[in-house]
Design an enzyme around this catalytic site. Structure first.
Site, PDB file in Angstrom:
ATOM      1  N   GLY A 107       0.801  -1.218   0.000  1.00  0.00           N
ATOM      2  CA  GLY A 107       0.000   0.000   0.000  1.00  0.00           C
ATOM      3  C   GLY A 107       0.836   1.271   0.000  1.00  0.00           C
ATOM      4  O   GLY A 107       0.329   2.340  -0.261  1.00  0.00           O
ATOM      5  N   LYS A 108       2.121   1.135   0.337  1.00  0.00           N
ATOM      6  CA  LYS A 108       3.016   2.309   0.405  1.00  0.00           C
ATOM      7  C   LYS A 108       2.347   3.454   1.160  1.00  0.00           C
ATOM      8  O   LYS A 108       2.412   4.611   0.769  1.00  0.00           O
ATOM      9  CB  LYS A 108       3.470   2.708  -0.990  1.00  0.00           C
ATOM     10  CG  LYS A 108       4.271   1.578  -1.675  1.00  0.00           C
ATOM     11  CD  LYS A 108       4.822   1.978  -3.019  1.00  0.00           C
ATOM     12  CE  LYS A 108       5.662   0.860  -3.642  1.00  0.00           C
ATOM     13  NZ  LYS A 108       4.922  -0.376  -3.976  1.00  0.00           N
ATOM     14  N   ARG A 109       1.695   3.127   2.286  1.00  0.00           N
ATOM     15  CA  ARG A 109       1.010   4.131   3.076  1.00  0.00           C
ATOM     16  C   ARG A 109       2.014   4.997   3.811  1.00  0.00           C
ATOM     17  O   ARG A 109       3.140   4.569   4.089  1.00  0.00           O
ATOM     18  CB  ARG A 109       0.046   3.467   4.074  1.00  0.00           C
ATOM     19  CG  ARG A 109      -1.084   2.661   3.410  1.00  0.00           C
ATOM     20  CD  ARG A 109      -1.863   3.480   2.413  1.00  0.00           C
ATOM     21  NE  ARG A 109      -3.129   2.852   2.024  1.00  0.00           N
ATOM     22  CZ  ARG A 109      -3.442   2.476   0.781  1.00  0.00           C
ATOM     23  NH1 ARG A 109      -2.593   2.638  -0.218  1.00  0.00           N
ATOM     24  NH2 ARG A 109      -4.634   1.944   0.522  1.00  0.00           N
TER      25      ARG A 109
ATOM     26  N   ASP B 111       3.333   5.281  -6.071  1.00  0.00           N
ATOM     27  CA  ASP B 111       3.842   4.006  -6.585  1.00  0.00           C
ATOM     28  C   ASP B 111       4.459   4.263  -7.949  1.00  0.00           C
ATOM     29  O   ASP B 111       4.475   5.395  -8.417  1.00  0.00           O
ATOM     30  CB  ASP B 111       2.736   2.946  -6.665  1.00  0.00           C
ATOM     31  CG  ASP B 111       3.274   1.563  -6.335  1.00  0.00           C
ATOM     32  OD1 ASP B 111       4.140   1.074  -7.099  1.00  0.00           O
ATOM     33  OD2 ASP B 111       2.860   0.983  -5.321  1.00  0.00           O
TER      34      ASP B 111
END
Lengths: 306, 306
Positions: A107-109, B111
């Site tokens: 999710g690359k939160r 992303d």
């Protein structure tokens, strides 16, 4: 429960396979028979997309759970279909775990303190459900972007510590323009090397019996020279390595992410496995079988490294 | 439709109010009467949380839509309740837009190429729904984290260009540890200043009639000296300014984010407005009225700057 890094390394060792399958469904590549069934039942709706994604993923999971230790669903591909898509993500997490796989939510939160805490609790920990702390998405790990510094990471490491979960912090990504930021010089280091020293520090308090930390690092497969340096800077981090296969990285390129004994990294392949049927020119009905074959091939290629 | 930056600046000018209300619901601060109603209908479930959040938000939106140009829902607080929470986010976006407000989704998504494209299409553009491009979440803008460089931003600017939408790229955040990364030296600049030059470049192709770009920047209110430098480095960027109120920034601190004529920035307040009833010691039933009063107070304070 066991420390995340220990669970992951144990499972990798059991299966002799440091591979994670990226569950990145794209509607256009889902086999026709799955799409048609979903449309017949739900029409051309987001609900149909969600059902198609979940059925597709179940096929991949069933075909690989005995040979692959982990899956990494890319949340963007679910979330872009709204709440139905998000439900398909949640159901995918549950199903993979039921089949014994470790789930790394991609999710690359990232956010500051209390907001990072909401992400950490929702994805990995417990949320407040009318005064009852309740597990929600409950993945085993989540990818996290470090732009905000320690404030943005500490809420995640706290949940990792309490719930035996993990995070993988972006350090060096596999894309062509990564150097614009990650390749800049900070003092006498490259930016990603400076990040590596921060990540090493963040992970120090949550090291498992395996010697690896619940705080891992994302290290793209397309910079093998840099990976060697980063391996030294982050001795306790498990490297999650994207970019193998479709993005141009090969087995030799990922080798510097590993220790000489074959530990310390897990390599992701998404399209190269889940949509292997397309490349092999096989019918959609054979997609799961083709995924298993591709996963076995990847295991073999990585196995030759050590 | 009109270019995002023109729509936002027009609405700010119409209302003489460069404020955005952060819709960051936390279950513990939602008034009892709303929680009780939701639990009576749905039990202590995520569905009840979602209904409580949406009803709460509708009250805030109804009470402020004629005086505040925009809202900024923080996606973490919805997403942490899974797909029901995500639905509450989607419904909040729709409702605010129906009431004439501009919606900035605070997701800090990021992303590489094709995955960034999925986020861009899902949040701002059109997704493939069985060969029919279909709007999905359809917010007006999204916050984005720039760790991956141009590859991670270009898919967003493409959608902004096609769909008259916007992004706000994190440059300088308002949290204490921001300096660990954003305050490092890159050549003879601070890291955030270097980022500012990238953001300025990314925004050059999508400038509206107002002179502002669809690519804005997030600039925390807690670094006024730095904001002055960043204002010069990004002449065409609208600054989205968090950190006012609860995080310690005051009206004087945000002033350097604006041009002398009062354009060029929009200041966020979340808790200080939506949970104003708690601080004012008012009953939960008065939460919307208290939010309106707090919003008017903020408008007045910002108005004194110019």
């Amino acid at each position: 429960m066991t420390h995340f890094a220990d669970r992951l390394t144990n499972r990798i060792n059991q299966l002799s396979n440091p591979t994670v399958v990226g569950l990145d469904p794209r509607l256009g590549s889902i086999p026709h028979f799955i799409r048609e069934k979903a449309v017949a039942e739900f029409g051309k709706t987001t609900e149909a997309v969600a059902h198609a994604f979940l059925e597709f993923n179940k096929g991949i999971i069933d075909a690989t759970a005995d040979i692959v230790p982990a899956v990494k669903p890319q949340i963007a591909f679910y979330e872009c279909y709204g709440h139905h898509g998000f439900l398909a993500y949640e159901e995918t997490v549950k199903y993979a775990q039921q089949k014994g796989m470790i789930v790394i939510g991609d999710g690359k939160r990232n956010d500051i303190g209390s907001t990072a805490q909401a992400y950490a609790e929702g994805h990995l920990g417990l949320v407040d459900l009318f005064d009852t702390p309740t597990p929600m998405i409950n993945a085993d790990a989540l990818t996290v972007t470090p732009y905000l510094g320690t404030d943005g990471i500490a809420p995640f490491t706290k949940v990792c510590d309490e719930q035996e979960k993990g995070i993988f912090v972006l350090v060096r990504t596999s894309n062509p323009s990564a150097d614009e930021i990650q390749g800049q010089s900070v003092g006498d280091q490259l930016f990603d090397e400076y990040m590596a020293t921060l990540v090493e520090g963040w992970g120090r308090e949550v090291i498992g019996e395996s010697g690896f930390s619940a705080v891992g690092a994302v290290i793209g497969a397309t910079y093998p020279e840099e990976a060697r340096i980063l391996r030294n800077l982050m001795p306790n981090q498990i490297f999650l390595v994207p970019g193998y296969g479709a993005q141009g990285g090969g087995a030799d390129d990922v080798k510097p992410c590993f220790y000489a004994n074959g530990t310390g990294a897990i390599v992701n392949s998404s399209r190269g496995i889940i949509f292997a049927y397309e490349k092999a020119g096989k019918p959609g009905e054979a997609y799961a079988e083709a995924a298993r074959e591709a996963a076995l091939m990847m295991k073999e290629n990585l196995g030759k490294l050590f």
